[in-house]
Design a protein around this motif. Structure first.
Motif, short mmCIF file in Angstrom:
data_model
loop_
_atom_site.label_atom_id
_atom_site.label_comp_id
_atom_site.label_asym_id
_atom_site.label_seq_id
_atom_site.Cartn_x
_atom_site.Cartn_y
_atom_site.Cartn_z
N ARG A 1 0.84 -1.20 0.00
CA ARG A 1 0.00 0.00 0.00
C ARG A 1 0.87 1.25 0.00
NH1 ARG A 1 -3.97 -2.95 3.35
NH2 ARG A 1 -2.88 -2.29 5.24
N ALA A 2 1.91 1.24 0.84
CA ALA A 2 2.79 2.41 0.93
C ALA A 2 3.53 2.66 -0.38
CB ALA A 2 3.78 2.23 2.08
N ILE B 1 5.92 6.74 5.96
CA ILE B 1 4.51 6.37 5.82
C ILE B 1 4.21 5.31 6.88
CG2 ILE B 1 2.79 5.30 4.30
CD1 ILE B 1 4.30 6.44 1.92
N GLY C 1 -0.76 3.03 4.79
CA GLY C 1 -1.58 3.48 3.67
C GLY C 1 -3.03 3.17 3.96
N THR D 1 -2.34 8.39 2.95
CA THR D 1 -1.40 7.91 3.95
C THR D 1 -1.67 8.51 5.32
OG1 THR D 1 0.19 9.67 3.46
CG2 THR D 1 0.45 7.59 2.27
N ILE E 1 1.30 3.85 -3.36
CA ILE E 1 1.00 5.27 -3.19
C ILE E 1 2.19 6.12 -3.62
CG2 ILE E 1 0.62 7.07 -1.46
CD1 ILE E 1 -1.03 4.91 0.10
#
Length: 458
Positions: free
Chosen positions: A198-199, A267, A270, A347, A202
């Protein structure tokens, strides 16, 4: 007047919101660095002449000058954060600077983490190669920059990971879990692998977009001819919009690039909600092209003109309307500056409670949508068609609803992550100048109770 530290507010005073994770000065020094470089580039011909410098004596309006502006704004923000705010000492970094492990204790962990990072970057590179929109128009510059940065990043990642792993309290982070999954020799967590991807999705998706739009805004501001500008409200307004959007893009891009633990700007998570991703991605290329722009299914600018067209010849109104639009754009830029090095979509990187975030939880979304309504004026069309009026007004209303949807999913994400945000959420509901008034209006149309209001559609 501030509340008494560690106690209850003084009688008759408004309590303060939770302390922001980013001090106001971080954005201010970044802005100062950006303007210093901007002025240097704009007046380079005069500087070069005065110092008798060799080479061409033209304004530095090219894409690489725009790229260097990231350094002029990012470096002061990083230095202020570390030297003054001491962010590297915060517990949220996960770093224990006073108890470094021997390299022999972390080498296996570091190798596994590097395997995860390198595999991630390789897969992102493959995606960039096969996704066609990255190889035309403004994205070509982003691909050039990322291609040039690839080998240095791979090389520098080795000493950085070996160094940081010795100081992390728990070096087995989500990158390590992805590496462990690939190697298949150690237990790994599927949830941590999801957090890892997810991080990086992004960062990869939005980072490339932000880099791609750097040159256009930079060139427009540096190259603008100021002669007779004060006599033209439209040209003055457009220049202000361009300058403020330049600030937003430059500071925002720094946020995507400096996601580092020693700066406490990493981050932390996310957005885990599918609805949040759908709502956000709809607003950016390539998806926005088929949805809102041009011939998109909810394009709201069909047969419209703009504020300058409808108010042509009305000089006083043009100055007032241009000032209103510049004010809305300034709020939008201010919201990004308030993030300092932590701006990014989808985030959780800490809680911002100062700047425009003292008045509303979503100043950027609110000001951006008001700008669109006031600049596009979808209820006025050049075709004279009432059908166009209805369509454009309804479709821009849908766009605003999408941004409201984004806001709610972001709130759901933050409320699930950080008690400080829950405290800020409650403070804003009671004391936020804009938020509490909007909440009263919206409460008429939704179920009562915060839990019902914040649950996103999945």
């Amino acid at each position: 007047m501030r509340a008494i530290s560690g106690g209850t507010p003084l009688e008759g005073t408004r309590p303060e919101p939770p302390t922001s994770d980013v001090s106001a000065m971080v954005g201010i020094v970044g802005l100062a660095g950006l303007f210093a470089w901007l002025l240097f580039c704009r007046f380079y011909p005069e500087i070069a002449t005065a110092l008798d410098l060799p080479g061409t004596r033209e304004r530095l309006s090219g894409p690489y000058a725009a790229l260097l502006a990231l350094v002029s704004s990012g470096l002061p923000m990083a230095l202020w954060s570390v030297l003054h705010d001491k962010v590297h000492r915060r517990a949220s970094t996960g770093i224990d600077w006073d108890n470094s492990r021997p390299l022999s204790e972390v080498i296996e962990v570091s190798v596994t983490k590097l395997a995860g990072l390198w595999a991630t970057w390789a897969l992102m590179g493959i995606f960039y190669c096969v996704a066609r929109w990255y190889w035309s128009g403004q994205y070509l510059f982003a691909m050039e920059v990322l291609g040039a940065a690839a080998i240095p990043l791979f090389i520098l990642s080795v000493p950085y990971v070996l160094w940081i792993d010795r100081k992390l309290k728990e070096p087995r982070d989500h990158a390590w879990h992805f590496g462990a999954m690939l190697i298949g020799r150690e237990p790994w967590s599927a949830e941590e692998v999801k957090r890892h991807w997810r991080a990086w999705i992004i960062k990869g998706f939005f980072g490339a977009f932000m880099i791609s739009i750097l040159p256009g805004g930079w060139n427009a501001v540096v190259s603008t001819n100021f002669s007779d500008l004060a006599a033209d409200p439209v040209r003055t307004g457009v220049l202000l919009f361009q300058l403020l959007f330049l600030i937003d893009v430059q500071i925002g891009t720094v946020g995507y690039l400096l996601t580092m633990r020693p700066l406490d700007a990493h981050i932390r998570s996310g957005n885990p909600f599918l609805a949040g991703w759908v709502a956000a991605l709809m607003c950016y290329p390539p998806f926005v092209v088929g949805i809102m722009a041009g011939e998109g299914i909810i394009a709201y600018e069909v047969n419209t003109a703009d504020w300058a067209y409808w108010f042509e010849g009305q000089t006083t109104i043009l100055w007032i309307w241009g000032g209103l639009l510049a004010f809305l754009t300034a709020i939008y830029a201010w919201a990004t500056v308030a993030f300092g090095m932590r701006f990014s979509n989808l985030t959780y990187r800490g809680v911002i409670t100062n700047g425009p975030y003292r008045f509303t939880r979503h100043p950027a979304y609110l000001s951006k949508n008001l700008f669109w309504w006031c600049s596009t004026m979808p209820f006025m069309v050049t075709s004279g068609s009432m059908v166009d009026v209805i369509r454009n007004t309804m479709f821009l209303g849908i766009v605003s609803a999408i941004y409201y949807w984004r806001a709610r999913t972001e709130e759901a994400h933050m409320l699930s992550e950080d008690p400080k945000y829950r405290e800020y959420y409650d403070w804003m509901a009671e004391h936020g100048t804009v938020t509490r008034r909007l909440a009263k209006m919206i409460s008429v149309f939704r179920p009562k109770g915060r839990a019902a209001a914040i649950q996103p559609a999945e």
